[in-house]
Scaffold this active site. Structure first.
Site, mmCIF file in Angstrom:
data_model
loop_
_atom_site.group_PDB
_atom_site.id
_atom_site.type_symbol
_atom_site.label_atom_id
_atom_site.label_comp_id
_atom_site.label_asym_id
_atom_site.label_seq_id
_atom_site.Cartn_x
_atom_site.Cartn_y
_atom_site.Cartn_z
ATOM 1 N N GLU A 47 0.822 -1.208 0.000
ATOM 2 C CA GLU A 47 0.000 0.000 0.000
ATOM 3 C C GLU A 47 0.860 1.263 0.000
ATOM 4 O O GLU A 47 0.516 2.251 -0.656
ATOM 5 C CB GLU A 47 -0.911 0.007 1.241
ATOM 6 N N ALA A 156 13.714 -42.836 -12.191
ATOM 7 C CA ALA A 156 15.072 -43.179 -12.635
ATOM 8 C C ALA A 156 14.991 -44.508 -13.376
ATOM 9 O O ALA A 156 13.993 -45.236 -13.280
ATOM 10 C CB ALA A 156 16.030 -43.278 -11.449
ATOM 11 N N ARG A 178 12.584 -22.978 -6.912
ATOM 12 C CA ARG A 178 13.569 -22.794 -5.845
ATOM 13 C C ARG A 178 13.665 -21.327 -5.436
ATOM 14 O O ARG A 178 13.773 -21.005 -4.242
ATOM 15 C CB ARG A 178 14.941 -23.291 -6.301
ATOM 16 N N THR A 190 18.759 -39.096 -2.110
ATOM 17 C CA THR A 190 19.082 -38.125 -3.153
ATOM 18 C C THR A 190 20.499 -37.602 -2.989
ATOM 19 O O THR A 190 21.226 -37.428 -3.974
ATOM 20 C CB THR A 190 18.079 -36.961 -3.114
ATOM 21 N N ARG A 201 19.891 -21.124 -10.158
ATOM 22 C CA ARG A 201 20.721 -20.662 -11.267
ATOM 23 C C ARG A 201 19.837 -20.109 -12.373
ATOM 24 O O ARG A 201 18.709 -20.564 -12.566
ATOM 25 C CB ARG A 201 21.590 -21.803 -11.826
ATOM 26 N N PRO A 284 11.641 -40.729 -3.523
ATOM 27 C CA PRO A 284 10.344 -41.328 -3.214
ATOM 28 C C PRO A 284 10.115 -41.628 -1.740
ATOM 29 O O PRO A 284 8.995 -41.520 -1.256
ATOM 30 C CB PRO A 284 10.349 -42.614 -4.052
ATOM 31 N N LEU A 286 11.405 -40.020 1.026
ATOM 32 C CA LEU A 286 11.148 -38.787 1.781
ATOM 33 C C LEU A 286 9.785 -38.211 1.415
ATOM 34 O O LEU A 286 9.040 -37.758 2.294
ATOM 35 C CB LEU A 286 12.250 -37.761 1.499
ATOM 36 N N GLY A 288 7.222 -39.901 0.469
ATOM 37 C CA GLY A 288 6.242 -40.751 1.115
ATOM 38 C C GLY A 288 6.059 -40.410 2.582
ATOM 39 O O GLY A 288 4.936 -40.418 3.098
ATOM 40 N N ALA A 289 7.155 -40.103 3.270
ATOM 41 C CA ALA A 289 7.071 -39.741 4.687
ATOM 42 C C ALA A 289 6.284 -38.456 4.880
ATOM 43 O O ALA A 289 5.466 -38.348 5.810
ATOM 44 C CB ALA A 289 8.479 -39.590 5.265
#
Length: 354
Positions: A47, A156, A178, A190, A201, A284, A286, A288-289
């Site tokens: 504002e 993968a 990101r 990972t 980047r 997958p 992490l 899933g958790a």
């Protein structure tokens, strides 16, 4: 109001722990005389930027704001009072402020004789401010799970190779995600298989997100790419993990539950550090958790027109045992990114508080 929502989005990634807010001021004839958005935490609010642009034209004008004007003095003054002093006669805001420390701006405006209306394009404005609203309402960061997969759901190949499943346009789009997040989070799998860098980047002026590595045994190598100085890094590990081989690294130690760090313990501590949005880029397990904990607020999947037939799936676990317990999603967007398809969806069940 739609223009104000677009302006607000320019602040994504740079206003945390504050909300993103946009403001458009029109004169009595409906002509735009001032625009602004909240550009950075600690700086003038939307504002104020719009009022400065409007100058004397703000007298008798209408202000369209994506969030109810604040009513408190922090690092900046109350926006409700600034609108009153500028002579604005009508304020239309999309989302009522759920923060009890800052709410009440509409009442202050009405007490000063200014017309204050709420709810215009509220759903669109809330979607653009999802991270901050989640943090206020649920007391934890907003979590987006991002993944890339082939059309048959593989993240993968059978030999573990995954570079590159998606096209260059999709990979560039991930850097935008990101840049909009406060933290980017990955797990042990990972870290071990991909040695990710995770810094932004290709986006000029981007604020680098906090890179969060969840590694219960602190097996992270000192040569890992995530440890360079391109962006800050936080290692999340078990209370008794040996981190002497990683001197100077910011370490967060958390208790283990059944051999794992509890998702909500982690989110609580990140929230206490001012993190309001997390981009989950882990594998997958992490993912899933987080889904099992009810802590995923948005899913963004990049689907490549390719088939692998074997290899790890994009998601594992999540506590789902039969079709009746499937996590149902509502698709909010489906667009092409180069040769890929980017699908954005949100769970249809309410996210869990903590």
């Amino acid at each position: 109001m739609r223009r104000a929502i677009a302006l607000a989005s320019r602040g994504l990634g740079s206003t945390s722990p504050n909300p993103v807010v946009g403001c458009v001021i029109t004169d009595a004839g409906g002509t735009v005389v001032g625009e602004g958005w909240h550009q950075r935490a600690g700086g003038p609010h939307a504002e104020v930027h719009a009022l400065r642009a409007a100058g004397e034209a703000a007298r008798g004008a209408t202000a369209y704001v994506t969030l109810e004007p604040c009513n408190h003095t922090g690092r900046t003054g109350p926006c409700a009072q600034a609108l009153i002093e500028a002579g604005v006669t009508r304020v239309v805001y999309a989302v009522p402020d759920p923060n009890p420390q800052a709410s009440g701006g509409a009442a202050t405006l009405r007490a000063a004789g200014i017309t204050a209306e709420s709810g215009l394009l509220q759903a669109e404005a809330e979607a653009g401010n999802a991270a901050w609203l989640t943090s206020v309402r649920l007391g934890r960061p907003h979590v987006t799970w991002k993944y890339a997969a082939t059309l048959d759901g593989r993240s993968a190949a059978a030999d573990g190779s995954s570079r590159w499943i998606t096209c260059p346009e999709s990979r560039a789009d991930v850097h935008r995600l990101r840049a909009e997040a406060d933290a980017v989070l990955v797990g042990t799998g990972t870290l071990r298989t991909d040695d990710p860098h995770l810094a932004v980047r290709g986006i000029e002026g981007a604020t680098q997100a906090l890179r969060v590595a969840v590694d219960t045994r602190a097996g992270l190598l000192p040569t890992a790419r995530i440890l360079d100085d391109a962006a800050p890094t936080l290692l999340v590990t078990a209370e008794d993990a040996d981190t002497r081989h990683l001197p100077g690294l910011d370490v967060l130690r958390l208790p283990l539950h059944d051999g794992r760090i509890a998702v909500h313990d982690l989110l609580d501590r990140l929230h206490a550090r001012g993190v309001r949005s997390v981009l989950l880029e882990g594998g997958p397990t992490l993912a899933g958790a987080f889904l099992e904990a009810g802590a995923v607020d948005r899913v963004i999947g990049y689907l490549a027109p390719a088939l692998l037939g074997a290899g790890p799936a994009a998601l594992a676990g999540a506590g789902i045992t039969d079709i009746a317990h499937a996590i149902r999603l509502e698709i909010t967007e489906a667009v092409r990114t180069g040769t890929d398809l980017r699908i954005t969806a949100v769970p249809t069940t309410a996210p869990k508080e903590h």
